[in-house]
Design a protein around this motif. Structure first.
Motif, PDB file in Angstrom:
ATOM      1  N   ASP A 162       0.867  -1.175   0.040  1.00 27.13           N
ATOM      2  CA  ASP A 162       0.031   0.157   0.048  1.00 27.13           C
ATOM      3  C   ASP A 162       0.914   1.275   0.116  1.00 27.13           C
ATOM      4  O   ASP A 162       0.330   2.575  -0.099  1.00 27.13           O
ATOM      5  N   GLY A 163       2.225   1.308   0.083  1.00 25.51           N
ATOM      6  CA  GLY A 163       2.975   2.385  -0.148  1.00 25.51           C
ATOM      7  C   GLY A 163       3.327   3.205   1.050  1.00 25.51           C
ATOM      8  O   GLY A 163       3.715   4.346   1.194  1.00 25.51           O
ATOM      9  N   LEU A 164       2.731   2.667   2.351  1.00 22.67           N
ATOM     10  CA  LEU A 164       2.569   3.434   3.309  1.00 22.67           C
ATOM     11  C   LEU A 164       3.654   3.301   4.471  1.00 22.67           C
ATOM     12  O   LEU A 164       4.035   3.969   5.125  1.00 22.67           O
ATOM     13  N   VAL A 165       4.401   2.186   4.341  1.00 22.52           N
ATOM     14  CA  VAL A 165       5.580   1.973   5.133  1.00 22.52           C
ATOM     15  C   VAL A 165       6.772   1.499   4.219  1.00 22.52           C
ATOM     16  O   VAL A 165       6.879   0.680   3.252  1.00 22.52           O
ATOM     17  N   GLU A 166       8.013   2.206   4.789  1.00 25.47           N
ATOM     18  CA  GLU A 166       9.251   1.820   4.131  1.00 25.47           C
ATOM     19  C   GLU A 166      10.302   0.994   4.888  1.00 25.47           C
ATOM     20  O   GLU A 166      10.127   1.601   6.205  1.00 25.47           O
ATOM     21  N   ILE A 237      16.940 -17.726   0.273  1.00 27.96           N
ATOM     22  CA  ILE A 237      15.896 -17.287   1.314  1.00 27.96           C
ATOM     23  C   ILE A 237      15.241 -16.241   1.147  1.00 27.96           C
ATOM     24  O   ILE A 237      15.430 -15.329   0.282  1.00 27.96           O
ATOM     25  N   GLU A 238      14.080 -16.255   1.685  1.00 30.84           N
ATOM     26  CA  GLU A 238      13.369 -15.067   1.651  1.00 30.84           C
ATOM     27  C   GLU A 238      13.377 -14.536   3.275  1.00 30.84           C
ATOM     28  O   GLU A 238      13.088 -15.192   4.149  1.00 30.84           O
ATOM     29  N   ILE A 239      13.485 -12.958   3.418  1.00 30.92           N
ATOM     30  CA  ILE A 239      13.274 -12.222   4.623  1.00 30.92           C
ATOM     31  C   ILE A 239      11.940 -11.730   4.352  1.00 30.92           C
ATOM     32  O   ILE A 239      11.880 -10.458   3.756  1.00 30.92           O
ATOM     33  N   ARG A 240      11.143 -11.874   5.145  1.00 28.22           N
ATOM     34  CA  ARG A 240       9.667 -11.501   4.926  1.00 28.22           C
ATOM     35  C   ARG A 240       9.212 -10.628   6.166  1.00 28.22           C
ATOM     36  O   ARG A 240       9.712 -11.105   7.426  1.00 28.22           O
ATOM     37  N   PHE A 241       8.668  -9.531   5.954  1.00 30.48           N
ATOM     38  CA  PHE A 241       7.971  -8.853   7.059  1.00 30.48           C
ATOM     39  C   PHE A 241       6.392  -8.603   6.803  1.00 30.48           C
ATOM     40  O   PHE A 241       6.042  -8.290   5.739  1.00 30.48           O
ATOM     41  N   GLN A 245       1.732  -3.001  11.394  1.00 29.95           N
ATOM     42  CA  GLN A 245       0.762  -2.203  11.640  1.00 29.95           C
ATOM     43  C   GLN A 245       1.183  -1.413  13.023  1.00 29.95           C
ATOM     44  O   GLN A 245       2.172  -1.834  13.723  1.00 29.95           O
ATOM     45  N   SER A 246       0.278  -0.362  13.320  1.00 27.95           N
ATOM     46  CA  SER A 246       0.896   0.397  14.587  1.00 27.95           C
ATOM     47  C   SER A 246       0.643  -0.502  15.784  1.00 27.95           C
ATOM     48  O   SER A 246      -0.293  -1.116  15.943  1.00 27.95           O
ATOM     49  N   ALA A 247       1.395  -0.436  16.903  1.00 24.20           N
ATOM     50  CA  ALA A 247       1.301  -0.915  18.103  1.00 24.20           C
ATOM     51  C   ALA A 247       1.039  -0.050  19.114  1.00 24.20           C
ATOM     52  O   ALA A 247       0.890  -0.383  20.473  1.00 24.20           O
ATOM     53  N   GLY A 248       0.593   1.126  18.809  1.00 24.67           N
ATOM     54  CA  GLY A 248      -0.080   2.090  19.842  1.00 24.67           C
ATOM     55  C   GLY A 248       0.411   3.531  19.437  1.00 24.67           C
ATOM     56  O   GLY A 248       0.915   3.823  18.480  1.00 24.67           O
ATOM     57  N   SER A 249       0.063   4.436  20.407  1.00 24.53           N
ATOM     58  CA  SER A 249       0.233   5.921  20.259  1.00 24.53           C
ATOM     59  C   SER A 249       1.737   6.085  20.112  1.00 24.53           C
ATOM     60  O   SER A 249       2.530   5.550  20.891  1.00 24.53           O
ATOM     61  N   SER A 250       2.057   7.292  19.162  1.00 26.53           N
ATOM     62  CA  SER A 250       3.547   7.573  19.436  1.00 26.53           C
ATOM     63  C   SER A 250       3.570   9.138  18.947  1.00 26.53           C
ATOM     64  O   SER A 250       2.498   9.590  18.425  1.00 26.53           O
ATOM     65  N   GLY A 251       4.756   9.826  19.422  1.00 23.31           N
ATOM     66  CA  GLY A 251       4.822  11.382  19.047  1.00 23.31           C
ATOM     67  C   GLY A 251       4.965  11.411  17.392  1.00 23.31           C
ATOM     68  O   GLY A 251       4.904  12.624  16.919  1.00 23.31           O
ATOM     69  N   ILE A 252       5.196  10.449  16.825  1.00 25.32           N
ATOM     70  CA  ILE A 252       5.487  10.456  15.285  1.00 25.32           C
ATOM     71  C   ILE A 252       4.180  10.117  14.502  1.00 25.32           C
ATOM     72  O   ILE A 252       3.941   9.020  14.628  1.00 25.32           O
ATOM     73  N   GLU A 253       3.382  11.182  14.063  1.00 18.39           N
ATOM     74  CA  GLU A 253       2.077  10.714  13.356  1.00 18.39           C
ATOM     75  C   GLU A 253       2.513  10.481  11.974  1.00 18.39           C
ATOM     76  O   GLU A 253       3.397  10.905  11.265  1.00 18.39           O
ATOM     77  N   LEU A 263      -4.249  -6.322   5.720  1.00 17.00           N
ATOM     78  CA  LEU A 263      -2.938  -6.755   6.292  1.00 17.00           C
ATOM     79  C   LEU A 263      -2.005  -7.542   5.491  1.00 17.00           C
ATOM     80  O   LEU A 263      -0.924  -7.239   5.362  1.00 17.00           O
ATOM     81  N   SER A 264      -2.565  -8.074   4.346  1.00 20.12           N
ATOM     82  CA  SER A 264      -1.617  -8.506   3.436  1.00 20.12           C
ATOM     83  C   SER A 264      -1.041  -7.572   2.388  1.00 20.12           C
ATOM     84  O   SER A 264      -0.119  -7.960   1.665  1.00 20.12           O
ATOM     85  N   MET A 265      -1.711  -6.335   2.535  1.00 20.77           N
ATOM     86  CA  MET A 265      -1.034  -5.316   1.829  1.00 20.77           C
ATOM     87  C   MET A 265       0.149  -4.796   2.738  1.00 20.77           C
ATOM     88  O   MET A 265       0.924  -3.961   2.257  1.00 20.77           O
ATOM     89  N   ARG A 266       0.413  -5.292   3.823  1.00 18.30           N
ATOM     90  CA  ARG A 266       1.508  -4.606   4.797  1.00 18.30           C
ATOM     91  C   ARG A 266       2.579  -6.030   4.928  1.00 18.30           C
ATOM     92  O   ARG A 266       2.925  -6.320   6.080  1.00 18.30           O
TER      93      ARG A 266
END
Length: 334
Positions: A162-166, A237-241, A245-253, A263-266
């Motif tokens: 989904d392009g939201l996480v690098e 080998i494949e290294i898969r992540f 997803q978010s684990a809780g609130s953070s100061g970095i929005e 979640l398959s998109m993540r």
């Protein structure tokens, strides 16, 4: 007469060179084990090709023997892998270097490698079946992915669908060998703002020759995260992540902190190669994973901030009221 003599010497030299070359060349055997036809591994098979990585020299020959119950091919190129085939959209990409065509149970096929390099191959009938032939005098001294593509520098970068996480990944040492500990080090970022994403939970998964060999859950911190592993066998080998997803609130929005509709998109996938360690045939080292999770780090951080603050408040109160009591006692004594 002299010409005939020179021609005879030349012919003799040519024969000797070819005889030496023929004598030094070797034949290696790769088995296609029973059950390789089944992508679910609901069979005794551990690898689709055994060994999954064949290391040979130039002019050596590899012979594949079909010990499976179904017909197979040995085709140079990149297969789909287990997960690629299950998606129903990938069927492998032949490179045109060699192709056995279909050969049946108990039949074999051979190919002589006249050039050095890394040769991926797969079965066009069962494209999840993948193997590697490495032709050269020594293991490469540079990192590369499972396709033989050289990695010029670390970290290597991947993105969720989904392009939201690098995710930036590095492994140490650069060349992965069996029976030696490898550290996979990674950081998550928001690609839109280039800001570090902390408190992102994920599943870290290692697959070798399509088989899951390691899985662990984690939560990223500002300083990144890592996992250690020691490989017993060579192979791709494949290294898969997965499930990032978010684990809780953070100061970095970030937009990545919103709920993921799918979640398959993540998921982010990297590939690499593990080589056989000729210096070590076993290991006794216990692999220790990072014991502290980000929740514990945040709790410690809160304690570090709150304890000095509480002590400062106590000191101020003591200065305000403690001194007054001492002066009152002195005046009473007089």
């Amino acid at each position: 007469m002299m010409k005939m003599f020179l021609f005879a010497i030349l012919l003799f030299s040519f024969a000797v060179v070819n005889l030496v070359s023929f004598a030094s060349a070797e034949e290696y055997f790769v088995s296609i084990p029973f059950g390789a036809y089944d992508p679910t591994f609901d069979t005794p098979v551990e690898n689709w090709f055994e060994p999954p990585v064949a290391k040979i020299n130039v002019d050596d020959t590899v012979t594949w023997i079909n010990d499976d119950r179904e017909g197979h091919t040995v085709t140079s190129g990149q297969g789909t892998g287990r997960f690629g085939w299950m998606s129903g959209t990938k069927f492998g990409e032949p490179s045109g270097v060699f192709d056995s065509g279909r050969f049946l149970k108990d039949e074999s096929w051979s190919f002589t490698f006249s050039n050095s390099g890394l040769f991926n191959y797969y079965c066009t009938i069962h494209p999840w079946m993948e193997g590697v032939v490495f032709v050269g005098e020594s293991i490469p001294d540079y990192p590369h992915d499972a396709n033989g593509q050289k990695i010029d520098e670390f970290p290597i970068i991947g993105y969720t669908h989904d392009g939201l996480v690098e995710l930036d990944l590095t492994w140490e040492p650069d060349v992965i060998l069996t029976h030696e500990k490898v550290a996979f080090i990674y950081h998550t970022y928001d690609p839109a703002t280039n800001s570090n994403l902390d408190k992102m939970k994920y599943d870290f998964i290692l697959l070798q020759s399509g088989v899951e060999i390691f899985r662990d859950e984690g939560v990223t911190s500002v300083g990144g995260d890592y996992r250690n592993y020691i490989f017993d066998k060579p192979g791709q080998i494949e290294i898969r992540f997965e499930n990032i997803q978010s684990a809780g609130s953070s100061g970095i929005e970030s937009a990545a902190r919103g709920p993921a509709a799918d979640l398959s998109m993540r998921t982010i996938v990297f590939t690499a190669m593990v080589y056989d360690n000729t210096q070590k045939q076993e290991h006794h080292e216990i692999v220790v994973q990072p014991a502290k999770r980000v929740e514990l780090q945040y709790e410690i951080l809160i304690l570090i901030i709150t304890i000095p603050g509480a002590l400062a408040i106590i000191a101020v109160l003591y200065m305000m009221y403690g001194k007054g009591k001492r002066s009152f006692r002195k005046s009473s004594a007089v």
